[in-house]
Motif scaffolding. Sequence first.
Motif, PDB file in Angstrom:
ATOM      1  N   VAL A 132       0.840  -1.200   0.000  1.00 19.31           N
ATOM      2  CA  VAL A 132       0.000   0.000   0.000  1.00 19.31           C
ATOM      3  C   VAL A 132       0.873   1.248   0.000  1.00 19.31           C
ATOM      4  CG1 VAL A 132      -1.589   1.374   1.411  1.00 19.31           C
ATOM      5  CG2 VAL A 132      -2.030  -1.059   1.054  1.00 19.31           C
ATOM      6  N   THR A 133       1.876   1.261   0.860  1.00 22.58           N
ATOM      7  CA  THR A 133       2.779   2.416   0.942  1.00 22.58           C
ATOM      8  C   THR A 133       3.513   2.639  -0.375  1.00 22.58           C
ATOM      9  OG1 THR A 133       3.086   2.065   3.321  1.00 22.58           O
ATOM     10  CG2 THR A 133       4.743   3.387   2.185  1.00 22.58           C
ATOM     11  N   SER A 134       3.957   1.560  -1.004  1.00 25.58           N
ATOM     12  CA  SER A 134       4.653   1.660  -2.280  1.00 25.58           C
ATOM     13  C   SER A 134       3.733   2.211  -3.364  1.00 25.58           C
ATOM     14  CB  SER A 134       5.191   0.285  -2.691  1.00 25.58           C
ATOM     15  OG  SER A 134       5.774   0.321  -3.977  1.00 25.58           O
ATOM     16  N   LEU A 135       2.494   1.732  -3.394  1.00 26.99           N
ATOM     17  CA  LEU A 135       1.548   2.202  -4.401  1.00 26.99           C
ATOM     18  C   LEU A 135       1.210   3.673  -4.188  1.00 26.99           C
ATOM     19  CD1 LEU A 135      -0.232   1.529  -6.823  1.00 26.99           C
ATOM     20  CD2 LEU A 135      -2.027   0.821  -5.228  1.00 26.99           C
ATOM     21  N   LYS A 136       1.071   4.076  -2.937  1.00 20.48           N
ATOM     22  CA  LYS A 136       0.818   5.489  -2.645  1.00 20.48           C
ATOM     23  C   LYS A 136       1.934   6.366  -3.214  1.00 20.48           C
ATOM     24  CE  LYS A 136      -0.355   6.438   1.631  1.00 20.48           C
ATOM     25  NZ  LYS A 136      -0.440   6.354   3.097  1.00 20.48           N
ATOM     26  N   SER A 137       3.165   5.889  -3.101  1.00 21.43           N
ATOM     27  CA  SER A 137       4.293   6.647  -3.629  1.00 21.43           C
ATOM     28  C   SER A 137       4.218   6.762  -5.155  1.00 21.43           C
ATOM     29  CB  SER A 137       5.607   5.976  -3.219  1.00 21.43           C
ATOM     30  OG  SER A 137       6.717   6.648  -3.763  1.00 21.43           O
ATOM     31  N   LYS A 138       3.843   5.658  -5.813  1.00 27.42           N
ATOM     32  CA  LYS A 138       3.753   5.658  -7.271  1.00 27.42           C
ATOM     33  C   LYS A 138       2.650   6.583  -7.775  1.00 27.42           C
ATOM     34  CE  LYS A 138       5.540   0.934  -7.705  1.00 27.42           C
ATOM     35  NZ  LYS A 138       5.204  -0.475  -8.060  1.00 27.42           N
ATOM     36  N   LEU A 139       1.609   6.776  -6.970  1.00 27.02           N
ATOM     37  CA  LEU A 139       0.471   7.588  -7.391  1.00 27.02           C
ATOM     38  C   LEU A 139       0.497   8.991  -6.808  1.00 27.02           C
ATOM     39  CD1 LEU A 139      -2.406   4.934  -7.146  1.00 27.02           C
ATOM     40  CD2 LEU A 139      -1.147   5.686  -9.191  1.00 27.02           C
ATOM     41  N   SER A 140       1.545   9.311  -6.083  1.00 31.40           N
ATOM     42  CA  SER A 140       1.602  10.622  -5.437  1.00 31.40           C
ATOM     43  C   SER A 140       1.593  11.760  -6.453  1.00 31.40           C
ATOM     44  CB  SER A 140       2.841  10.718  -4.541  1.00 31.40           C
ATOM     45  OG  SER A 140       4.032  10.571  -5.316  1.00 31.40           O
ATOM     46  N   GLY A 141       2.176  11.514  -7.622  1.00 29.35           N
ATOM     47  CA  GLY A 141       2.236  12.555  -8.631  1.00 29.35           C
ATOM     48  C   GLY A 141       0.887  12.930  -9.214  1.00 29.35           C
ATOM     49  N   VAL A 142      -0.084  11.996  -9.148  1.00 26.66           N
ATOM     50  CA  VAL A 142      -1.425  12.285  -9.651  1.00 26.66           C
ATOM     51  C   VAL A 142      -2.429  12.465  -8.512  1.00 26.66           C
ATOM     52  CG1 VAL A 142      -1.174  11.299 -11.951  1.00 26.66           C
ATOM     53  CG2 VAL A 142      -1.754   9.796 -10.037  1.00 26.66           C
ATOM     54  N   GLY A 143      -1.939  12.366  -7.272  1.00 28.24           N
ATOM     55  CA  GLY A 143      -2.773  12.665  -6.116  1.00 28.24           C
ATOM     56  C   GLY A 143      -3.889  11.687  -5.859  1.00 28.24           C
TER      57      GLY A 143
END
Length: 375
Positions: free
Chosen positions: A212-223
């Motif tokens: 979950v934490t890793s995916l949040k990082s990958k999607l941080s650029g699109v919020g």
Amino acid sequence: MTRTLCALGFLLLLSRLNLVFARHTPRSCQPHSSRSGSCAVAVAAVGSAPSAPAPATSTNASSSSCFPSAGFIMPSSVPSSTDGWWCSPNTEYAFLGFSYEVTACQSASKLNSDFADIKNTFGSRYVRLYGACDRNGFYDDIVNAAWDAGLGVHALIWFGFDGTNQWMTRRDSLVSSLTSNPKAKFVTRGVQFGSEPLFDNVLPHAQLASQVTSLKSKLSGVGIPVTVSELAYGYQERGGAQDVLNAIDFINIHMLPFFSALATFGSDAWPLVETDMNWFIQHGNGKKMYFDENGWPSVTSSGVQPNSMLAQSSVANEEGYFSMLDSHCEDLKSLGPQGGIGWFAHIYSDDQEPGYGIYNNAGTKKFPFKPRTSC
């Protein structure tokens, strides 16, 4: 009947070896006759709402409302930013929309038709995806249909039931779509990392929290935020899995009281709902909550069996359950954090999951369904 007894009964129920929520056994991948398209055990994208979006403004559209409110008018072109785009979580309580099963890999025209009906007939604000379709470009079709209908999407990364690592490909495909499709971040409220992954024990909870934490990082650029779609018991049987609750941005809850050993009638299920709701309130650190896989079946099948002699699957009980939720609109609004608890109806149609649909296989409503969207 006290809440403690409800909780104990529910835990005892779910721990029975013969339960394992048989409705989640692998599908045969044979589409129902009323479906079109190919069947796949593939993954579906699922999302949910950010825990704290910016206050709505009128800078991105010709309407003074926010997306996806009833009065919102979609702009003629894709805005440059999501600033002020999303409605505040404080407005997201009462009925929000439907779970929508995508194993049939619906065509773009079918998605457009169903999403327009979900929006215009029922006043829905969201669809929560369920199941999986691995067709190339399928989530882009979802995005386009949601944009045209003015619906938000709770996307889903589907693990399935075969124990393979196919979910990794689905995750990467969804991330690619979310970060490359210019409309995706404007309709995807969040991504659900699995549907009952804790209950199904697809990953140790520490690994799930890390993913979950890793995916949040990958999607941080699109919020786009990330959650897990899960039963209270799924957390409880893993020692509470507080690491997962801490990692997710908001809480998507499976609310299926029909399977409780204490179940009676759909209209009388509030004590069972309240028990699980209170557990999440106590452990959720004030995060926004949604009942996403949420309902009462109208028929019993090999995969849908009660664990109480008093519980019956019937149209009357399905209708009674949703009417009960409607009658507790003020409770859900006042008791849940961040403006209250929003709920979905599981599921849109019986041809997607037999017995749970608001529509039957003939495409007719099984009962009058006009739930409250505010109170």
